[in-house]
Design a protein around this motif. Structure first.
Motif, short mmCIF file in Angstrom:
data_model
loop_
_atom_site.label_atom_id
_atom_site.label_comp_id
_atom_site.label_asym_id
_atom_site.label_seq_id
_atom_site.Cartn_x
_atom_site.Cartn_y
_atom_site.Cartn_z
N MET B 81 4.81 0.04 3.38
CA MET B 81 3.97 0.77 2.43
C MET B 81 2.52 0.27 2.50
N THR B 82 2.35 -1.03 2.63
CA THR B 82 1.01 -1.60 2.72
C THR B 82 0.31 -1.13 3.99
N TRP B 84 0.95 1.55 5.69
CA TRP B 84 0.66 2.99 5.59
C TRP B 84 -0.56 3.22 4.71
N ALA B 85 -0.62 2.55 3.56
CA ALA B 85 -1.74 2.75 2.62
C ALA B 85 -3.07 2.31 3.25
N GLU B 86 -3.04 1.19 3.96
CA GLU B 86 -4.28 0.73 4.61
C GLU B 86 -4.77 1.75 5.63
N LEU B 89 -6.02 5.01 3.79
CA LEU B 89 -7.36 4.81 3.22
C LEU B 89 -8.41 4.79 4.33
N ILE B 125 5.19 9.29 3.10
CA ILE B 125 5.69 8.32 2.13
C ILE B 125 7.21 8.44 2.00
N ILE B 149 -0.57 5.63 -5.30
CA ILE B 149 -1.23 5.24 -4.05
C ILE B 149 -2.15 6.34 -3.52
N VAL B 150 -1.59 7.53 -3.29
CA VAL B 150 -2.39 8.61 -2.71
C VAL B 150 -3.48 9.08 -3.69
N VAL B 153 -6.59 6.72 -4.11
CA VAL B 153 -7.40 6.71 -2.88
C VAL B 153 -8.20 8.00 -2.78
N ALA B 169 -6.44 -1.12 -0.97
CA ALA B 169 -5.16 -0.50 -0.58
C ALA B 169 -4.01 -1.47 -0.83
N VAL B 173 -0.79 -1.07 -3.69
CA VAL B 173 0.61 -1.12 -3.25
C VAL B 173 1.34 -2.26 -3.94
#
Lengths: 184, 184
Positions: B81-82, B84-86, B89, B125, B149-150, B153, B169, B173
């Motif tokens: 998840m981290t 993906w979020a990085e 973003l 996700i 998360i989404v 951002v 990011a 998470v």
């Protein structure tokens, strides 16, 4: 823009002309010459100051999105935050709210107007949180509130509009403050 | 649009023409006749199918915002998840990402394209969360991930752009999954 004098009078009359014409003739029939005529200025005054119709509509939209009153004081953070979030969602997700958000973003070349919309929400939340601290309640910081309440409401309005109702507003506030108490 | 035949060929050549011309002449010089000439179709084909340039740019933007690969599998939910979020973003907050988001929204009269952008993120996700469940990990639901998360951002990219970096990011998470473990 300087806040006083001729400049302020032009801005006020042009904004008023846009709001009147939006309700009289609608968005699609709106033109700069029409706005200029109603406002009693020349079209070139408008082009010089706002660039084009979309930028003018963006400025008018931000003005309409400015909160008119302080958040209500119900005596505790959870009730204040819930009432604020319900009203915020209700206003922003309405058809006029959606149109203003869209206009504010579209004619906003440098991000100033979008930043102003965000600042309005942050100021209101700040009032709610400061009031809670004054009462001796624990209160999260305003940036976390922006991420947990304002962001999901605005994101869903723009990108994922299904299911936006008062129950949703209550749920995100409950999750934000921790589900410790009188909520369902 | 039907996915096969002439219709699909026209769409492909018009999209390609837009992407090429965007990098060659830039947004401001782009016109429907220029795109038509490059794509080997008539301008009226473009007007008939897309309405105007802004709607065409919106379709091209959504195509560019489509994820090209599955989220990476690092072996646990927190790391997946981290990562993906990085990456999300990083891509969305880049100057081309911001331009695509803006285009996707602006020419999107019925919300279809904005909904598609949101669906892309939700699908990615969902892969991350389903994989975690398959490993026997607890995983939150996808709508909560969208909100936590989404949404922040995308909201910050559009309305509140300061401070959007990899640390942000990671923080959202960590807060989403609960700060229980190896994070800083």
């Amino acid at each position: 823009m300087r806040p006083g004098g001729r400049s302020a009078r032009v801005q006020a009359s042009v904004h008023t002309a846009v709001r009147e014409l939006l309700s009289e003739v609608g968005r699609d029939a709106l033109t700069v010459p029409l706005v200029a005529q109603r406002a009693g200025v020349t079209p070139s005054t408008i082009y010089r100051r706002w660039g084009d119709l979309q930028e003018l509509l963006s400025d008018v939209a931000v003005e309409r999105l400015r909160p008119e009153t302080e958040p209500e004081d119900h005596g505790d953070l959870r009730t204040d935050m819930t009432a604020w979030a319900e009203q915020f969602l209700d206003e922003m997700a309405s058809s006029s709210g959606r149109a203003y958000i869209r206009d504010a973003l579209l004619g906003d070349l440098d991000g100033t107007n979008a930043g102003q919309c965000s600042a309005y929400a942050a100021e209101q939340i700040d009032v709610v949180l400061a009031r809670a601290r004054d009462r001796g309640e624990d209160a999260p910081d305003v940036e976390t509130a922006m991420d947990r309440i304002v962001a999901p409401v605005m994101y869903r309005i723009l990108f994922r509009p299904a299911g936006l109702d008062a129950a949703y507003a209550r749920r995100i506030v409950t999750e934000f403050l921790g589900a410790t108490g009188e909520d369902d």
